[in-house]
Write an enzyme that holds these catalytic residues in place. Sequence first.
Site, PDB file in Angstrom:
ATOM      1  CG  ASP A  76      -2.383   4.133  -1.574  1.00 21.38           C
ATOM      2  OD1 ASP A  76      -3.129   4.086  -2.566  1.00 21.38           O
ATOM      3  OD2 ASP A  76      -2.338   3.238  -0.710  1.00 21.38           O
ATOM      4  CG  ASP A 117      -5.896   1.109  -1.325  1.00 18.50           C
ATOM      5  OD1 ASP A 117      -4.957   1.923  -1.207  1.00 18.50           O
ATOM      6  OD2 ASP A 117      -5.972   0.059  -0.651  1.00 18.50           O
ATOM      7  NE  ARG A 118      -3.870   4.335   3.024  1.00 19.09           N
ATOM      8  CZ  ARG A 118      -3.283   4.489   4.194  1.00 19.09           C
ATOM      9  NH1 ARG A 118      -2.605   5.595   4.448  1.00 19.09           N
ATOM     10  NH2 ARG A 118      -3.367   3.542   5.115  1.00 19.09           N
ATOM     11  CE  LYS A 159      -7.397   2.150   1.899  1.00 19.70           C
ATOM     12  NZ  LYS A 159      -7.416   1.192   3.018  1.00 19.70           N
ATOM     13  CG  ASP A 198      -2.572  -0.277  -2.685  1.00 24.72           C
ATOM     14  OD1 ASP A 198      -2.446   0.852  -2.173  1.00 24.72           O
ATOM     15  OD2 ASP A 198      -3.296  -1.153  -2.193  1.00 24.72           O
ATOM     16  CB  SER A 248      -0.952  -0.046   1.189  1.00 25.98           C
ATOM     17  OG  SER A 248      -1.834   1.037   1.129  1.00 25.98           O
ATOM     18  CG  HIS A 249       0.139   3.605   3.256  1.00 27.95           C
ATOM     19  ND1 HIS A 249      -0.796   2.586   3.317  1.00 27.95           N
ATOM     20  CD2 HIS A 249       0.605   3.763   4.494  1.00 27.95           C
ATOM     21  CE1 HIS A 249      -0.895   2.171   4.569  1.00 27.95           C
ATOM     22  NE2 HIS A 249      -0.055   2.854   5.296  1.00 27.95           N
TER      23      HIS A 249
HETATM   24  C1  G1P Z   1      -4.124   1.765   8.210  1.00 34.28           C
HETATM   25  C2  G1P Z   1      -5.319   2.667   8.336  1.00 34.28           C
HETATM   26  C3  G1P Z   1      -6.585   1.896   8.059  1.00 34.28           C
HETATM   27  C4  G1P Z   1      -6.482   1.254   6.686  1.00 34.28           C
HETATM   28  C5  G1P Z   1      -5.215   0.430   6.581  1.00 34.28           C
HETATM   29  C6  G1P Z   1      -5.001  -0.096   5.183  1.00 34.28           C
HETATM   30  O1  G1P Z   1      -4.226   0.729   9.135  1.00 34.28           O
HETATM   31  O2  G1P Z   1      -5.403   3.262   9.618  1.00 34.28           O
HETATM   32  O3  G1P Z   1      -7.681   2.755   8.133  1.00 34.28           O
HETATM   33  O4  G1P Z   1      -7.576   0.431   6.440  1.00 34.28           O
HETATM   34  O5  G1P Z   1      -4.085   1.227   6.925  1.00 34.28           O
HETATM   35  O6  G1P Z   1      -4.868   0.943   4.244  1.00 34.28           O
HETATM   36  P1  G1P Z   1      -3.475   0.759  10.556  1.00 34.28           P
HETATM   37  O7  G1P Z   1      -2.014   0.954  10.257  1.00 34.28           O
HETATM   38  O8  G1P Z   1      -4.019   1.947  11.299  1.00 34.28           O
HETATM   39  O9  G1P Z   1      -3.808  -0.548  11.202  1.00 34.28           O
HETATM   40 ZN    ZN Z   2      -3.214   1.436  -0.374  1.00 34.72          ZN
END
Ligand code: G1P
Ligand code: ZN
Length: 543
Positions: free
Chosen positions: A277, A281-282, A376, A279, A113-114
């Site tokens: 981000d 989704d954000r 998302k 991948d 992801s990010h």
């Molecule tokens: C974080 C975000 C959460 C999101 C997840 C995946 O998780 O807070 O809302 O769904 O990334 O993108 P966390 O690191 O808080 O467990």
């Molecule tokens: Zn992501």
Amino acid sequence: MFPTHVIATRPFSDQTPGTSGLRKRTSVFQQPHYLENFVQALLDEAALPAGSTLVVGGDGRFFNREATHTIVRMAAANGITHVVVGRGGLLSTPAASHLIRRGAAGGIILSASHNPGGPEGDFGVKYNAANGGPAPESFTNAVAARAAALASYRITDLPPYTLDLIGRQQVGHLTLDVVDPVSAYADLMASLFDFDAIRALFANGFRLRMDSMHAITGPYAVEILERRLGAASGTVINAVPLPDFGGGHPDPNLTYAQELVEEMFGPDALDFGAASDGDGDRNMILGRRFFVTPSDSLAVLAANATLVPGYRNGLVGVARSMPTSAAVDAVASTLGIPCFETPTGWKFFGNLLDAGRITLCGEESFGTGSNHVREKDGLWAVLFWLNVIAVRRQSVEEIVRAHWGRFGRNYYTRYDYDAVPTEVANGVMAHLRAQLDALPQRALGGRTVRAADDFVYTDPIDGSTSTRQGIRILFEDGARIVYRLSGTGTEGATIRLYIERRETAPERLDMETADALRDLVATALSVAEIVERTGRTAPTVMT
Ligand code: G1P
Ligand code: ZN
């Protein structure tokens, strides 16, 4: 048939997927047998019926291509006869979800992801089920148990094939479809949004900047925004996905999407700014010198949904994760529709979406989505905003201010403390838990505590219960403090602090967030003894 090898592995006891799949340092995934062990556990647990289709793709980060080949060879060795791969092994997470929903039995998404990518960065593997959404906790727990006990995995020597040419290849008994990662997704967007109206907006000189942060949305954004919708060429910056995201941290927030933020808050700010981000989704939404909090964004989209063709008939319900602000709750109550409060993580929305109980959902962590996929979706949110702007003919700021005037404003901030030693972070949470019973009726910083708990969620569809989802301190005036530990970090622990207060008085809707929340932040830090216990005088990231 080509030779299938049964290769001895050793049990890996650290393969417990978090809220978003198994996420580790890339070097951990590169250890001999590590990826293979986890993929075998996934495939065993998924037990896809004969003849079913598996989708594979990722966000293009370092190790994406090697991992894709490994998965294709292991799928073949495990009797899977049809694999769909995005060209080059690429698929954004929402696009993968969409492809899975079009008849596949499941999919494997490669992404952290990010989190930064590269040899020193992170990698991740996630399994999504036939509904296109992240597998439920019961599945991921079973995978972890299996991964910790596996003795061997299966992998095939396939004859040569390519991931780079679109079309069907027969590779031994495996039918491999390499698909354009963008087109089906772009068509889905065109079916939801009024592309003509958005095209007219751009034709009339509306200026957008989309920062793809050298991550997966680059090709999607160029195709949809520049080619299909006619935004000026160069609208999408950092549009070429790179294995290390150009050395950046592909997280669309005010700290990491620096280039975009500088432009949108600078002298030549455009009408609209957005970022996504690693991948895809954000999303982050900016107006001219104006930041839209993700919680507000969800509320605004919900309030304006009927302006968009795909949601013209209204919303059946909405959902937000517990730490997300209650801005959308106010919209739901006005619209007379249910609003669900779920634990953090997109997977909790899946059951509600599948059961047709909600249409839109979102999280404070820059995640917004709907029933169109089971993830998302960053670009979807951008297009939704563009559609709303095209219909309302107002700026981002005007739309948000009008929203606050009608529904009230939820001042909101989140503090993240990254890479805190695990014992220290656990100590903070234990210290908070120990106080829960004593907090109600106490006055903290001039506010009276109404209730304090560790959030428990019972899924209204399958009845499953998730405990310990975050400490909540709820005040009588509606203000709220939430503490939880991240489930997605890869180094030590991340403490997240969420602070919120609601305001409806028209003369108090224009405060700076820091001013509006100053007292509550001080209370939140002192109750948890954050500075004393972590030694940190400031959070790593503040959003
Ligand atoms: C974080 C975000 C959460 C999101 C997840 C995946 O998780 O807070 O809302 O769904 O990334 O993108 P966390 O690191 O808080 O467990
Ligand atoms: Zn992501």
